[in-house]
Design an enzyme around this catalytic site. Sequence first.
Site: not given
Ligand code: GAR
Length: 203
Positions: A89, A107
Site C-alpha cells: 500500500r 523493493h
Molecule cells: C518482496 O520481494 C519485496 O521486495 C516486495 O514484495 C515481496 C514481499 O515478500 N515488495 C515490493 O514489491 C514493494 N514495492 P515477503 O512478504 O516474503 O517479504
Amino acid sequence: MRLGILISGRGSNFEAIANAISRRKLDAEIAIVICNRPNAGGLDFARERGIPMRVIESRGMEREAYDKLVIDELRTHEVDLVCLAGFMRLLSASFVHAFPNRVLNIHPSLLPAFPGLDAQRQALEYGVRITGCTVHVVDEFLDSGPILVQSAVPVLDTDTVETLSARILAQEHAIYPKAIQLMVERRITLQGRRAMIREDEVD
Ligand code: GAR
C-alpha cells in the site's frame, strides 16, 4: 531500537529481520507487526514466534483514515523505525511526516529502475542483464526516497519470473537486516537524496 514491521503477505523479509535479531546480527526489537490482510502467511510466523502482531484491515478504507490507525498503533508500541516488508500500500504524506526519515522499504529492483508492482517481471521483460534489490527511505512518492543499500543480481538467459524473484529475495533477506543495523548504529546521514554511510570504526 524498537521496530514496527508492516506486511501484507508471505512475510519472508519480516522473518529475515526476526532471524537476524535472534542471531544477534541486528540489535533491535520487533515491537509490533501490523498486517493489512487477515490471511497473510506472515502472521503464522509472528504467532509461532510470539511476536506481537495486529491485523488492521485496509480493504475499503480511505488512505488517510487507515494510515491514522496504523500510526496510532505504532505510537502505542513506541516504535522508533518502521520497516515496510512487502507492505503493498502506498503511504500518505501524513504517515511519512509522522516518522520523518524513519520509514524504510525493500523493493525487488535496482531503483530507480522498475518501481511499482511486479518489478522482477518488469526487469525480465525489459531485458536488463542485471537487476537486484534496494532498501530505501520512504517519502510520499512511490519507491522514490533516498537509497540506503542495494544488491545486484544477474539475469540469466534461463530465468523465469519465479527463478529471478527467488535469487533477488535471497539478497533482500541479506541486505534488509544490514540496512536496519546501519540505522541502529546511526551510521547513516542523509545529504539531500544521498545517504552517507560512516565506515565501521576499527579498534
Ligand atoms: C518482496 O520481494 C519485496 O521486495 C516486495 O514484495 C515481496 C514481499 O515478500 N515488495 C515490493 O514489491 C514493494 N514495492 P515477503 O512478504 O516474503 O517479504
